[in-house]
Design an enzyme around this catalytic site. Structure first.
Site, PDB file in Angstrom:
ATOM      1  N   CYS A  28      -5.175   0.716   1.756  1.00 38.41           N
ATOM      2  CA  CYS A  28      -5.624   0.596   0.494  1.00 38.41           C
ATOM      3  C   CYS A  28      -5.431  -0.418  -0.237  1.00 38.41           C
ATOM      4  O   CYS A  28      -6.469  -1.095  -1.016  1.00 38.41           O
ATOM      5  CB  CYS A  28      -4.846   1.715  -0.408  1.00 38.41           C
ATOM      6  SG  CYS A  28      -5.141   3.702  -0.020  1.00 38.41           S
ATOM      7  N   THR A  29      -4.292  -1.191   0.063  1.00 40.03           N
ATOM      8  CA  THR A  29      -3.981  -2.460  -0.915  1.00 40.03           C
ATOM      9  C   THR A  29      -5.133  -3.572  -0.292  1.00 40.03           C
ATOM     10  O   THR A  29      -5.685  -4.325  -1.084  1.00 40.03           O
ATOM     11  CB  THR A  29      -2.564  -3.021  -0.334  1.00 40.03           C
ATOM     12  OG1 THR A  29      -1.747  -2.034  -0.628  1.00 40.03           O
ATOM     13  CG2 THR A  29      -2.359  -4.399  -0.945  1.00 40.03           C
TER      14      THR A  29
END
Ligand code: BEZ
Length: 208
Positions: free
Chosen positions: A45-46
């Site tokens: 996600c980052t």
């Protein structure tokens, strides 16, 4: 709730990292790229949040507003954005929706119990200015999305709308387009003055 292409994107009001968002009002006359994430402070996600931030100009050129979602609070998102900016060398400036109570995730069918009962999968909704869902993609938790494909799909949708054409496999900006079989040659001459190659009566490849 099953959402299909052509459906009106469900409206909602929610908190975000940019304050309260009334979704349809926020979209306004733009397109929207709504994309969900399982959780803050997670590695895949980052990178996806960072990639979207890096592509801010590309989305803006196309008249598309990105908006992220994960099932955490706005306060957690704001702390996570510091990590995204730091590790992905960017400045994230688009809103991330807070959805700790899963209201939007349920509304948009982003919880797939076979993947997780408690976190959203990686859903994409491309929504047009009429608030219609025009394209969806769903990726599992372990696989990051391809943002070149997201931009290419937006280009294809907008080209199809603006130029009354269809786009072949692996089409990119500048490639030949397909004249839809429903358009007779006489009308095609008006729409595609640069001409076309007729490979079959149903397969006409035109230059824009
Ligand atoms: C990730 O973003 O790296 C991730 C999140 C949830 C499950 C698996 C991976």
């Amino acid at each position: 709730m099953t959402l299909r292409l052509g459906d009106t994107a469900p409206d909602f009001t929610a908190e975000s990292t940019k304050g309260t968002i009334h979704f349809h009002d926020w979209i306004g006359d733009s397109w929207a790229f709504l994309f969900s994430h399982p959780a803050d402070f997670t590695p895949v996600c980052t990178t996806e949040m960072g990639r979207t931030a890096q592509l801010a100009n590309q989305f803006e050129r196309r008249g598309v507003k990105p908006i992220g979602l994960s099932t955490d609070t706005a306060e957690e998102h704001l702390k996570w954005i510091e990590d995204v900016n730091d590790t992905q060398s960017t400045t994230l400036d688009f809103p991330i929706l807070a959805d700790a109570d899963f209201n939007i995730a349920r509304l948009y069918d982003m919880i797939h119990p076979g993947e997780s009962e408690t976190a959203a999968v990686r859903s994409v909704f491309i929504i047009d200015p009429d608030k219609r869902i025009r394209l969806t993609m769903t990726y599992p938790m372990t696989v990051g999305r391809n943002f070149d494909e997201i931009l290419r799909a937006i280009d294809a949708l907008q080209t199809s709308d603006n130029r009354t054409c269809a786009l072949p496999a692996d089409w990119n900006q500048g490639d030949d387009v397909i004249i839809p079989p429903s358009i007779p040659n006489e009308r095609a001459s008006e729409l595609f003055p640069n001409g076309w190659e007729e490979l079959r009566p149903y397969l006409r490849m035109a230059k824009l």
